[in-house]
Scaffold this motif. Structure first.
Motif, PDB file in Angstrom:
ATOM      1  N   ASP A  96      51.846  44.686  47.413  1.00 37.39           N
ATOM      2  CA  ASP A  96      53.134  44.007  47.549  1.00 37.39           C
ATOM      3  C   ASP A  96      53.655  43.730  46.138  1.00 37.39           C
ATOM      4  OD1 ASP A  96      55.284  42.319  47.936  1.00 37.39           O
ATOM      5  OD2 ASP A  96      54.256  41.013  49.373  1.00 37.39           O
ATOM      6  N   PRO A  97      54.816  44.291  45.761  1.00 32.92           N
ATOM      7  CA  PRO A  97      55.348  44.059  44.410  1.00 32.92           C
ATOM      8  C   PRO A  97      55.501  42.580  44.068  1.00 32.92           C
ATOM      9  CG  PRO A  97      56.577  45.795  45.519  1.00 32.92           C
ATOM     10  CD  PRO A  97      55.677  45.181  46.556  1.00 32.92           C
ATOM     11  N   ALA A  98      55.693  41.746  45.081  1.00 33.14           N
ATOM     12  CA  ALA A  98      55.866  40.310  44.840  1.00 33.14           C
ATOM     13  C   ALA A  98      54.587  39.660  44.329  1.00 33.14           C
ATOM     14  CB  ALA A  98      56.319  39.615  46.122  1.00 33.14           C
ATOM     15  N   ASP A  99      53.448  40.336  44.514  1.00 34.91           N
ATOM     16  CA  ASP A  99      52.183  39.775  44.040  1.00 34.91           C
ATOM     17  C   ASP A  99      52.118  39.747  42.522  1.00 34.91           C
ATOM     18  OD1 ASP A  99      51.332  39.388  46.621  1.00 34.91           O
ATOM     19  OD2 ASP A  99      50.102  41.210  46.688  1.00 34.91           O
ATOM     20  N   GLY A 100      52.806  40.652  41.876  1.00 33.79           N
ATOM     21  CA  GLY A 100      52.793  40.704  40.423  1.00 33.79           C
ATOM     22  C   GLY A 100      51.484  41.242  39.872  1.00 33.79           C
ATOM     23  N   GLN A 101      51.386  41.246  38.547  1.00 32.36           N
ATOM     24  CA  GLN A 101      50.184  41.706  37.861  1.00 32.36           C
ATOM     25  C   GLN A 101      49.466  40.517  37.243  1.00 32.36           C
ATOM     26  OE1 GLN A 101      48.898  44.956  37.823  1.00 32.36           O
ATOM     27  NE2 GLN A 101      50.438  45.046  39.460  1.00 32.36           N
ATOM     28  N   PRO A 102      48.143  40.592  37.115  1.00 30.05           N
ATOM     29  CA  PRO A 102      47.393  39.458  36.572  1.00 30.05           C
ATOM     30  C   PRO A 102      47.839  39.123  35.151  1.00 30.05           C
ATOM     31  CG  PRO A 102      45.915  41.078  37.575  1.00 30.05           C
ATOM     32  CD  PRO A 102      47.271  41.716  37.505  1.00 30.05           C
ATOM     33  N   PRO A 103      48.151  37.863  34.878  1.00 31.83           N
ATOM     34  CA  PRO A 103      48.571  37.465  33.534  1.00 31.83           C
ATOM     35  C   PRO A 103      47.365  37.115  32.661  1.00 31.83           C
ATOM     36  CG  PRO A 103      48.729  35.601  34.986  1.00 31.83           C
ATOM     37  CD  PRO A 103      48.256  36.755  35.842  1.00 31.83           C
ATOM     38  N   VAL A 104      47.629  36.890  31.390  1.00 31.38           N
ATOM     39  CA  VAL A 104      46.637  36.325  30.473  1.00 31.38           C
ATOM     40  C   VAL A 104      47.144  34.928  30.121  1.00 31.38           C
ATOM     41  CG1 VAL A 104      45.451  36.554  28.259  1.00 31.38           C
ATOM     42  CG2 VAL A 104      46.035  38.605  29.583  1.00 31.38           C
ATOM     43  N   PRO A 105      46.661  33.895  30.783  1.00 30.27           N
ATOM     44  CA  PRO A 105      47.220  32.550  30.591  1.00 30.27           C
ATOM     45  C   PRO A 105      46.993  32.028  29.175  1.00 30.27           C
ATOM     46  CG  PRO A 105      45.933  32.682  32.621  1.00 30.27           C
ATOM     47  CD  PRO A 105      45.635  33.915  31.846  1.00 30.27           C
ATOM     48  N   GLY A 106      48.026  31.415  28.620  1.00 26.58           N
ATOM     49  CA  GLY A 106      47.956  30.926  27.253  1.00 26.58           C
ATOM     50  C   GLY A 106      47.700  29.440  27.138  1.00 26.58           C
ATOM     51  N   SER A 107      47.407  28.773  28.241  1.00 25.88           N
ATOM     52  CA  SER A 107      47.089  27.344  28.210  1.00 25.88           C
ATOM     53  C   SER A 107      46.294  27.012  29.465  1.00 25.88           C
ATOM     54  CB  SER A 107      48.357  26.490  28.171  1.00 25.88           C
ATOM     55  OG  SER A 107      49.056  26.577  29.405  1.00 25.88           O
ATOM     56  N   ALA A 108      45.682  25.827  29.469  1.00 22.39           N
ATOM     57  CA  ALA A 108      44.917  25.403  30.638  1.00 22.39           C
ATOM     58  C   ALA A 108      45.820  25.270  31.864  1.00 22.39           C
ATOM     59  CB  ALA A 108      44.213  24.084  30.343  1.00 22.39           C
ATOM     60  N   ALA A 109      47.002  24.702  31.668  1.00 22.42           N
ATOM     61  CA  ALA A 109      47.921  24.543  32.801  1.00 22.42           C
ATOM     62  C   ALA A 109      48.323  25.897  33.376  1.00 22.42           C
ATOM     63  CB  ALA A 109      49.158  23.759  32.361  1.00 22.42           C
ATOM     64  N   GLU A 110      48.624  26.860  32.501  1.00 15.88           N
ATOM     65  CA  GLU A 110      48.973  28.201  32.976  1.00 15.88           C
ATOM     66  C   GLU A 110      47.792  28.854  33.676  1.00 15.88           C
ATOM     67  OE1 GLU A 110      50.419  30.475  29.708  1.00 15.88           O
ATOM     68  OE2 GLU A 110      52.127  29.148  29.327  1.00 15.88           O
ATOM     69  N   TYR A 119      44.235  33.648  43.768  1.00 19.21           N
ATOM     70  CA  TYR A 119      43.459  33.458  44.999  1.00 19.21           C
ATOM     71  C   TYR A 119      44.336  33.626  46.226  1.00 19.21           C
ATOM     72  CZ  TYR A 119      40.239  32.079  48.533  1.00 19.21           C
ATOM     73  OH  TYR A 119      39.442  32.113  49.659  1.00 19.21           O
ATOM     74  N   ASP A 120      45.567  33.177  46.144  1.00 20.18           N
ATOM     75  CA  ASP A 120      46.491  33.379  47.261  1.00 20.18           C
ATOM     76  C   ASP A 120      46.682  34.873  47.535  1.00 20.18           C
ATOM     77  OD1 ASP A 120      48.629  32.418  49.173  1.00 20.18           O
ATOM     78  OD2 ASP A 120      49.859  33.616  47.818  1.00 20.18           O
ATOM     79  N   VAL A 121      46.823  35.657  46.471  1.00 16.13           N
ATOM     80  CA  VAL A 121      46.973  37.107  46.620  1.00 16.13           C
ATOM     81  C   VAL A 121      45.729  37.695  47.271  1.00 16.13           C
ATOM     82  CG1 VAL A 121      47.124  39.289  45.356  1.00 16.13           C
ATOM     83  CG2 VAL A 121      48.603  37.378  44.724  1.00 16.13           C
ATOM     84  N   TRP A 122      44.568  37.363  46.729  1.00 16.38           N
ATOM     85  CA  TRP A 122      43.314  37.909  47.260  1.00 16.38           C
ATOM     86  C   TRP A 122      43.119  37.513  48.717  1.00 16.38           C
ATOM     87  CZ3 TRP A 122      39.439  40.924  48.064  1.00 16.38           C
ATOM     88  CH2 TRP A 122      38.272  40.466  48.685  1.00 16.38           C
ATOM     89  N   ARG A 123      43.351  36.249  49.049  1.00 11.37           N
ATOM     90  CA  ARG A 123      43.073  35.809  50.407  1.00 11.37           C
ATOM     91  C   ARG A 123      44.012  36.485  51.412  1.00 11.37           C
ATOM     92  NH1 ARG A 123      43.081  32.966  54.845  1.00 11.37           N
ATOM     93  NH2 ARG A 123      41.219  31.732  55.396  1.00 11.37           N
ATOM     94  N   ARG A 124      45.294  36.634  51.035  1.00  7.86           N
ATOM     95  CA  ARG A 124      46.226  37.315  51.933  1.00  7.86           C
ATOM     96  C   ARG A 124      45.807  38.763  52.140  1.00  7.86           C
ATOM     97  NH1 ARG A 124      50.508  38.187  49.677  1.00  7.86           N
ATOM     98  NH2 ARG A 124      50.562  36.933  47.769  1.00  7.86           N
ATOM     99  N   ARG A 125      45.365  39.407  51.082  1.00 13.11           N
ATOM    100  CA  ARG A 125      44.910  40.788  51.219  1.00 13.11           C
ATOM    101  C   ARG A 125      43.667  40.878  52.083  1.00 13.11           C
ATOM    102  NH1 ARG A 125      45.747  42.761  44.865  1.00 13.11           N
ATOM    103  NH2 ARG A 125      48.030  42.845  44.952  1.00 13.11           N
ATOM    104  N   LEU A 126      42.725  39.966  51.867  1.00 16.41           N
ATOM    105  CA  LEU A 126      41.500  39.973  52.665  1.00 16.41           C
ATOM    106  C   LEU A 126      41.807  39.696  54.131  1.00 16.41           C
ATOM    107  CD1 LEU A 126      38.383  40.107  52.726  1.00 16.41           C
ATOM    108  CD2 LEU A 126      38.364  37.646  52.242  1.00 16.41           C
ATOM    109  N   ALA A 127      42.668  38.710  54.389  1.00 17.27           N
ATOM    110  CA  ALA A 127      42.977  38.333  55.766  1.00 17.27           C
ATOM    111  C   ALA A 127      43.706  39.436  56.523  1.00 17.27           C
ATOM    112  CB  ALA A 127      43.810  37.048  55.781  1.00 17.27           C
ATOM    113  N   SER A 128      44.358  40.345  55.797  1.00 12.25           N
ATOM    114  CA  SER A 128      45.128  41.410  56.445  1.00 12.25           C
ATOM    115  C   SER A 128      44.259  42.584  56.898  1.00 12.25           C
ATOM    116  CB  SER A 128      46.205  41.926  55.493  1.00 12.25           C
ATOM    117  OG  SER A 128      45.627  42.684  54.437  1.00 12.25           O
TER     118      SER A 128
END
Length: 291
Positions: A96-110, A119-128
């Motif tokens: 799903d293009p809306a899932d995007g690509q994994p980022p490299v977070p530049g802070s703890a909050a990110e 995890y939302d992406v993975w779980r939706r894929r697994l549940a499908s």
């Protein structure tokens, strides 16, 4: 009868919940902490061309033994594992293009935001997935794993989540041990108010700093607030058999009917679950107030 997919989802949610609890409150200082001279991390790029201006340290072929890796590197790795395209395509599904690509977070909050999304992406894929998806060999797209079926691949992703999540938790323990802070000093000195950190009574009980519970209560910190894991001070006092603290909380009007997030049990239920006979006898002696 529980299906294979239900078991995979249950294990995934359990491992994820444990990891998410362990990264609560992560700071930038921890995220980028490098305890050794040779350490892989994520670093801001000079040209700013990488996503968010950060990129992971690493080589195509890692040295043996590989360098120590920071929380930044490990969390970024987990995000990549969960969100990369293969967690859809190797099961024969479209990304799903809306899932995007994994980022490299530049802070703890990110990083926490990226973890939640991955995890939302993975779980939706697994549940499908269907049982056919789980039983079917993955084929050429999986290269040397072509003969492995979808269940084997799902278990591999869960193994990655579990063991890298354990590494993250352990590294946070190391950091805390080397950078000790007393979160209650500010409250006792008046620098932190109940409005700023309302859960300190529960947190003191979670740390088994029983002597602090009455002191914090006198300063106006609430008795019925929950820790990040969903436990009140009364739950923790009852479960640990800390009878003096439990008596204090009851006498001060703590709500014993509140249920926790893990066992969905009230305070008496915790005393029973952890076989604390004295706490059980005391709470049952309180009659309806303990139920």
């Amino acid at each position: 009868m529980t299906t294979t997919l239900q078991n995979l989802l249950s294990l995934s949610d359990f491992a994820w919940g444990r990891l998410r609890d362990r990264v609560q409150g992560l700071t930038d200082a921890e995220y980028f902490w490098e305890p050794f001279d040779v350490t892989w991390s994520v670093r801001q790029t000079a040209d700013g061309l990488a996503m968010d201006g950060f990129a992971e340290d690493g080589l195509v072929i890692a040295p043996e033994p590989p360098p120590f890796t920071t929380l930044a590197w490990r969390i970024t790795h987990i995000v990549d594992i969960l969100q990369e395209d293969r967690t859809a395509t190797w099961f024969g599904h479209e990304v799903d293009p809306a899932d995007g690509q994994p980022p490299v977070p530049g802070s703890a909050a990110e990083a926490l935001t990226a973890l939640d999304h991955s995890y939302d992406v993975w779980r939706r894929r697994l549940a499908s997935l269907s049982q056919e998806d789980l039983d079917r060999p993955m084929g050429a797209i999986a290269s040397q794993h072509a003969e492995d079926d979808g269940t084997a691949f799902a278990l591999h992703i869960l193994d990655e989540l579990i063991h890298h999540g354990a590494e993250v938790g352990t590294l946070r323990d190391f950091y805390r041990g080397l950078h000790p802070e007393d979160p209650f000093e500010g409250a006792l000195s008046g620098e932190i108010t109940p409005a700023e950190q309302p859960t300190l009574v529960a947190e003191a009980a979670a740390a088994q700093r029983w002597e602090l519970v009455p002191m914090l209560a006198e300063l106006g910190f609430g008795l019925d607030e929950k820790t990040a894991n969903g436990f009140t001070a009364a739950h923790l006092a009852a479960g640990n058999g800390a009878l003096a603290t439990l008596r204090f909380l009851v006498e001060r009007g703590a709500d014993l009917s509140i249920t926790d997030a893990r066992f969905n049990a009230d305070v008496l239920g915790w005393a029973k679950w952890f076989h604390q006979a004295d706490a059980i006898a005391y709470l049952e002696g309180q009659g309806t107030n303990a139920r």
